[in-house]
Design a protein around this motif. Sequence first.
Motif, PDB file in Angstrom:
ATOM      1  N   GLU A 145       1.983   6.957  -6.747  1.00 27.21           N
ATOM      2  CA  GLU A 145       0.961   7.917  -7.151  1.00 27.21           C
ATOM      3  C   GLU A 145       1.388   9.345  -6.818  1.00 27.21           C
ATOM      4  OE1 GLU A 145      -2.510   6.557  -5.165  1.00 27.21           O
ATOM      5  OE2 GLU A 145      -2.896   4.920  -6.567  1.00 27.21           O
ATOM      6  N   ALA A 146       1.986   9.528  -5.640  1.00 31.45           N
ATOM      7  CA  ALA A 146       2.428  10.864  -5.242  1.00 31.45           C
ATOM      8  C   ALA A 146       3.532  11.360  -6.167  1.00 31.45           C
ATOM      9  CB  ALA A 146       2.905  10.846  -3.793  1.00 31.45           C
ATOM     10  N   ALA A 147       4.501  10.487  -6.475  1.00 27.66           N
ATOM     11  CA  ALA A 147       5.610  10.891  -7.344  1.00 27.66           C
ATOM     12  C   ALA A 147       5.110  11.233  -8.742  1.00 27.66           C
ATOM     13  CB  ALA A 147       6.650   9.777  -7.398  1.00 27.66           C
TER      14      ALA A 147
ATOM     15  N   ALA B  40      -0.229  14.318   0.096  1.00 29.91           N
ATOM     16  CA  ALA B  40      -0.740  12.988  -0.245  1.00 29.91           C
ATOM     17  C   ALA B  40      -0.397  11.981   0.848  1.00 29.91           C
ATOM     18  CB  ALA B  40      -0.175  12.545  -1.579  1.00 29.91           C
ATOM     19  N   ILE B  41       0.820  12.022   1.355  1.00 25.79           N
ATOM     20  CA  ILE B  41       1.231  11.070   2.391  1.00 25.79           C
ATOM     21  C   ILE B  41       0.514  11.346   3.706  1.00 25.79           C
ATOM     22  CG2 ILE B  41       3.205  10.333   3.802  1.00 25.79           C
ATOM     23  CD1 ILE B  41       4.921  10.687   1.268  1.00 25.79           C
ATOM     24  N   GLU B  42       0.373  12.608   4.063  1.00 21.88           N
ATOM     25  CA  GLU B  42      -0.358  12.945   5.298  1.00 21.88           C
ATOM     26  C   GLU B  42      -1.784  12.429   5.257  1.00 21.88           C
ATOM     27  OE1 GLU B  42      -0.016  17.160   5.429  1.00 21.88           O
ATOM     28  OE2 GLU B  42       1.721  17.146   6.757  1.00 21.88           O
ATOM     29  N   ASN B  43      -2.425  12.531   4.085  1.00 15.65           N
ATOM     30  CA  ASN B  43      -3.800  12.049   3.972  1.00 15.65           C
ATOM     31  C   ASN B  43      -3.902  10.555   4.209  1.00 15.65           C
ATOM     32  OD1 ASN B  43      -5.000  14.517   3.447  1.00 15.65           O
ATOM     33  ND2 ASN B  43      -4.851  14.325   1.235  1.00 15.65           N
ATOM     34  N   GLU B  44      -2.902   9.799   3.745  1.00 13.98           N
ATOM     35  CA  GLU B  44      -2.931   8.347   3.889  1.00 13.98           C
ATOM     36  C   GLU B  44      -2.348   7.875   5.216  1.00 13.98           C
ATOM     37  OE1 GLU B  44      -4.220   6.051   1.903  1.00 13.98           O
ATOM     38  OE2 GLU B  44      -4.910   7.456   0.380  1.00 13.98           O
ATOM     39  N   TYR B  45      -1.330   8.580   5.686  1.00 13.85           N
ATOM     40  CA  TYR B  45      -0.610   8.139   6.897  1.00 13.85           C
ATOM     41  C   TYR B  45      -0.419   9.325   7.846  1.00 13.85           C
ATOM     42  CZ  TYR B  45       0.508   4.104   3.970  1.00 13.85           C
ATOM     43  OH  TYR B  45       0.429   3.002   3.155  1.00 13.85           O
TER      44      TYR B  45
ATOM     45  N   ARG C 251       0.837  -1.208   0.000  1.00 11.23           N
ATOM     46  CA  ARG C 251       0.000   0.000   0.000  1.00 11.23           C
ATOM     47  C   ARG C 251       0.871   1.257   0.000  1.00 11.23           C
ATOM     48  NH1 ARG C 251      -3.148   2.538   5.053  1.00 11.23           N
ATOM     49  NH2 ARG C 251      -4.130   4.295   3.983  1.00 11.23           N
ATOM     50  N   ALA C 252       1.936   1.258   0.801  1.00 12.61           N
ATOM     51  CA  ALA C 252       2.820   2.422   0.849  1.00 12.61           C
ATOM     52  C   ALA C 252       3.490   2.643  -0.501  1.00 12.61           C
ATOM     53  CB  ALA C 252       3.861   2.241   1.950  1.00 12.61           C
ATOM     54  N   LEU C 253       3.859   1.553  -1.171  1.00 10.13           N
ATOM     55  CA  LEU C 253       4.457   1.669  -2.499  1.00 10.13           C
ATOM     56  C   LEU C 253       3.481   2.321  -3.465  1.00 10.13           C
ATOM     57  CD1 LEU C 253       6.774   0.981  -4.487  1.00 10.13           C
ATOM     58  CD2 LEU C 253       5.581  -1.186  -4.919  1.00 10.13           C
ATOM     59  N   ARG C 254       2.228   1.912  -3.428  1.00  5.63           N
ATOM     60  CA  ARG C 254       1.222   2.486  -4.328  1.00  5.63           C
ATOM     61  C   ARG C 254       1.045   3.983  -4.049  1.00  5.63           C
ATOM     62  NH1 ARG C 254      -2.455  -0.521  -2.945  1.00  5.63           N
ATOM     63  NH2 ARG C 254      -3.775   0.838  -1.687  1.00  5.63           N
ATOM     64  N   VAL C 255       1.000   4.352  -2.776  1.00  5.14           N
ATOM     65  CA  VAL C 255       0.860   5.765  -2.422  1.00  5.14           C
ATOM     66  C   VAL C 255       2.062   6.560  -2.920  1.00  5.14           C
ATOM     67  CG1 VAL C 255       0.765   7.392  -0.487  1.00  5.14           C
ATOM     68  CG2 VAL C 255      -0.636   5.319  -0.449  1.00  5.14           C
TER      69      VAL C 255
ATOM     70  N   VAL D 220      10.803   4.717  -4.189  1.00  7.96           N
ATOM     71  CA  VAL D 220      10.291   5.111  -5.507  1.00  7.96           C
ATOM     72  C   VAL D 220      11.121   6.280  -6.011  1.00  7.96           C
ATOM     73  CG1 VAL D 220       8.368   6.161  -6.775  1.00  7.96           C
ATOM     74  CG2 VAL D 220       7.929   4.320  -5.142  1.00  7.96           C
ATOM     75  N   VAL D 221      11.604   6.173  -7.235  1.00  4.44           N
ATOM     76  CA  VAL D 221      12.276   7.277  -7.921  1.00  4.44           C
ATOM     77  C   VAL D 221      11.573   7.462  -9.258  1.00  4.44           C
ATOM     78  CG1 VAL D 221      14.407   8.091  -8.991  1.00  4.44           C
ATOM     79  CG2 VAL D 221      14.497   6.887  -6.791  1.00  4.44           C
ATOM     80  N   TYR D 222      11.149   8.696  -9.525  1.00  2.00           N
ATOM     81  CA  TYR D 222      10.389   8.975 -10.749  1.00  2.00           C
ATOM     82  C   TYR D 222      11.092  10.069 -11.539  1.00  2.00           C
ATOM     83  CZ  TYR D 222       6.579  10.485 -13.812  1.00  2.00           C
ATOM     84  OH  TYR D 222       5.821  10.825 -14.911  1.00  2.00           O
ATOM     85  N   ALA D 223      11.313   9.832 -12.831  1.00  4.71           N
ATOM     86  CA  ALA D 223      11.918  10.814 -13.736  1.00  4.71           C
ATOM     87  C   ALA D 223      10.824  11.381 -14.634  1.00  4.71           C
ATOM     88  CB  ALA D 223      13.011  10.154 -14.575  1.00  4.71           C
TER      89      ALA D 223
END
Length: 565
Positions: free
Chosen positions: A314-316, A356-361, A307-311, A416-419
């Motif tokens: 999505e955030a990235a 986004a992270i605050e909303n989930e966690y 679940r944390a990976l999905r969040v 997660v690293v997003y380019a």
Amino acid sequence: MRGRRLATIEELLAIVSPADRSRAVVERLRTWTAERGLGLETVAVGESVAEVYDPDAETLGITVGGDGTFLEGIQQFVPRGVPVLGINTGTLAFLVRVDVDDLEAALSEVVEGRATIDHRQQLAVEADGLEATGINDVTIQHVPPEEPFGRKITTLDVFADEGYVGAYEGTGLAIATPTGSTGISLSANGPIHNPTNNTSLQIVPLHTHRMGVRPLIVSARTTIRVVPTDAADLLVDGGRHHVRLDADDIVTITGATRPAYVVRTSYDDDFFTAIGEHLGWGARGTESKTLPAEATVEQGPRQLKDRALRVAEEAAESVGGPLRDLHGRVEVERKTDVSDVITEADHRSENIITTAIENEYPNHAIRTEEGVHQESETPYTWLIDPLDGTGNYANGNPNYAVSIALLERSEPIVGVVYAPETDECWSATAGGGAFKNDAPIATTDRTQLNESMLMSGYDPDGSFLAHFYEHTRGVRRLGSAALHLCYLASGSADAVWEYDTRPWDVAAGVLIAREAGATVTDSSGAPFDAYAEKVRRELVGSNGHIHGELMARLEGHEQLYNADD
């Protein structure tokens, strides 16, 4: 993609139809936004939003009305990069799917980041006297005769890229996006398109005079040219743009580069419900079913990481659009030294991700490059670099990334690293392997340093480059530690050296590299673990096979470096 960026919305900007029901909706909007400290501006259909739109605010576009009002919203909001949510106060709306009764619940879902953002293909059209964009269709049709018994057909020559498609005889043609009129397509025995994230175009004959002519689907990258043999009328999105064409005028149509961003919530009617209700879709009748419920599983370590990976993903990915929009055209501030800069984009990216992270966690700790964002007594801490490679970014270089890691106590368990410029997303969970855009990745298997490609970070006096360049297949420096580690993980480099790193730069990348098979240590050869403190640490990463030779040569490099001091 889930609309995590919508969690940072500061203002609602509504285009409102004149219906009495729409005015009542505006009053409800005023109450809802006031309770949450959000701004609200409204304009009537036909008025420009330019006077009230604030380009520096995170804005959600609202349309209050039917499909016509929604199309007006698309025309005004999309060029400004504003996502659009439609509230239906019309009668037979097909594009607008949020019912008035669900207004507050749907908006709450949006600002909590739980809605989704659909990409809708648009089309761009050019003709003599016209340059426009539409989300539905371009129709080219005969000019109505002055007398009822006058000629009612036209002939249109159609070309797709360099190929001649043919001559279409009838009342005209529609060049439609997947969002375009389903009724027009059906009338020509054409297919139904689900418009969500669909990037095709369809050439649809209107009242064709040839039995063998049927709708033709082409890529949105196709350049379609239409040449009328007589005068014809050209209309975009049902007449929002309209010009009269002369014989032999050339109309050029292709997929627009910028999509429309349409916000969808769980309160929307889905596409199949909409076509069932409005078009009598026969595959389901009036019955709607749901998938069988899956067995529920207690929230264990695996479920928490997934679940944390999905969040995190999505955030990235949610900051990709804003970062691309500002890329290379931001004001730069200095932080601590000439190589350490910060931009408006850092702040915007950080705000989206942390919200986004605050909303989930809400109970997790959050640390970013700019400091402690949120304290916590739980064992979980998020380490975030909202823009790794800021110097590259500010100068228009595409080598920058977003890095997000979740630590359990002091160990990374999600990375997660997003380019954004290449739309590449590297990810890993502890014990779950490493992936690039959901495909498994692994390091190289080279065993000789002289056959290897190296990447380096900041090299104060260039001694690392001088010491290694002639003894390897080269040394490259991208200016982003997160990307260096991901290239190591996916086999684009055999080793990485970083003179000094900070936890938020490398926490995600180290996990991804290790899960792909890499060995990552500090300069002494001990496992790299500098995540818990705000310190700069040297990092050495390799495919594992060349690590011993790499470390031995690094010792010589260190001796050379110290001697120079």
